[in-house]
Design an enzyme around this catalytic site. Structure first.
Site, mmCIF file in Angstrom:
data_model
loop_
_atom_site.group_PDB
_atom_site.id
_atom_site.type_symbol
_atom_site.label_atom_id
_atom_site.label_comp_id
_atom_site.label_asym_id
_atom_site.label_seq_id
_atom_site.Cartn_x
_atom_site.Cartn_y
_atom_site.Cartn_z
ATOM 1 N N SER A 163 0.844 -1.189 0.000
ATOM 2 C CA SER A 163 0.000 0.000 0.000
ATOM 3 C C SER A 163 0.879 1.237 0.000
ATOM 4 O O SER A 163 2.004 1.215 0.528
ATOM 5 C CB SER A 163 -0.895 0.019 1.242
ATOM 6 O OG SER A 163 -1.569 1.265 1.386
ATOM 7 N N TYR A 176 -1.459 0.127 10.011
ATOM 8 C CA TYR A 176 -1.692 -0.573 8.745
ATOM 9 C C TYR A 176 -0.561 -0.240 7.772
ATOM 10 O O TYR A 176 -0.015 -1.123 7.110
ATOM 11 C CB TYR A 176 -3.039 -0.158 8.165
ATOM 12 C CG TYR A 176 -3.318 -0.697 6.781
ATOM 13 C CD1 TYR A 176 -3.732 -2.008 6.601
ATOM 14 C CD2 TYR A 176 -3.185 0.124 5.654
ATOM 15 C CE1 TYR A 176 -4.000 -2.501 5.331
ATOM 16 C CE2 TYR A 176 -3.454 -0.369 4.389
ATOM 17 C CZ TYR A 176 -3.848 -1.678 4.230
ATOM 18 O OH TYR A 176 -4.109 -2.167 2.971
#
Length: 272
Positions: A163, A176
């Site tokens: 990501s 995250y």
């Protein structure tokens, strides 16, 4: 295990690409594939000839997803991505039914908490790391070590999902992002260790319009998209195209790379 369709047996004779079907005769497993990016990837690989094995936690959603594929080309196996017994079931089933594995897409990931790092519950952080990082590593380990899959012999390809949150700090999803930074480095290290037999690459998306990312854009999509040079958010199909490229022979000289698929937002100074 849920076997929604009887998947056809690929043969070595049909292993070459035909009319743009780059995965003809190949078998691919995609984790976290009942919806969103995982399902988009499964559909793209299947459209290019692969028999696809989809895994996800909820059997009902997974069976509904598999039912949308052409008969005999997709298989559903439900379970938790970080469960060793589930991984064993997936790979044993693939070995028994097909005798080979060509592509592993490690897409399963979680982000159960939002907020600053100083307030995150450490148990939640551990769970994120277990699923996103150790889970990704475990899928690769099990694929490589399972003799019935012939993953090395088939010049296997691994694509992980990282990501842009692992590249730049992103508000509300700090841990995250930390886990995805680890996935990116994990990908590069695995590529070095597993070459030349197995190629390992990652795709790092920005915000993609999925249920998973809803909290990042719901009710303000136009505002969020305005930071992107392409002036729109990503779609599962956008990411599926990137994954398919990295998993194909078109990328045969590409390994240990993290392909940023973000509509230009990071270069423009934005974040996830």
């Amino acid at each position: 295990m849920s076997d929604s369709t009887s998947a056809a047996q690929p043969t070595a004779a049909s292993a070459g690409p035909k009319s743009g079907r780059r995965f003809e005769g190949q078998v691919a497993v995609i984790t976290g594939a009942s919806r969103g990016i995982g399902l988009g990837v499964a559909r793209r690989l299947n459209a290019e000839g692969a028999t696809v094995v989809l895994t996800a936690r909820k059997p009902e959603a997974l069976n509904e997803a598999v039912a949308t594929f052409p008969e005999g080309t997709a298989l559903a196996i439900a379970g938790k991505a970080d469960d060793p017994a589930h991984r064993a079931e997936v790979f044993d089933t693939i070995a028994q039914k097909f005798g080979r594995l060509d592509v592993l897409v490690a897409n399963a990931g979680i982000n159960p908490v939002y907020g600053p790092l100083v307030d995150i519950e450490l148990d939640a952080a551990r769970k994120i790391f277990d699923v996103n990082v150790l889970g990704t590593l475990a899928w690769v380990q099990d694929a490589v070590h399972h003799e019935g899959l012939k993953f090395r012999e088939n010049k296997g390809r691994v694509v992980t999902l990282s990501s842009v949150a692992g590249q730049v700090p992103s508000e509300g999803i700090g841990f995250y992002g930390i886990s995805k930074a680890a996935v990116s480095h994990l990908t590069k290290t695995l590529a070095v260790e597993l070459g030349p037999d197995i190629r390992v690459n990652a795709v790092a998306p920005a915000v993609v319009k999925t249920k998973f990312a809803t909290a990042l854009y719901e009710g303000r999509e136009e505002q969020v998209a305005s930071a992107y040079p392409v002036k729109r958010l990503g779609t599962p199909e956008d990411i599926a195209g990137a994954v398919a490229y990295l998993a194909s022979d078109d990328a045969d000289w590409i390994t240990a790379q993290v392909l940023t698929a973000d509509g230009g937002v990071v270069t423009a100074g934005g974040s996830a």
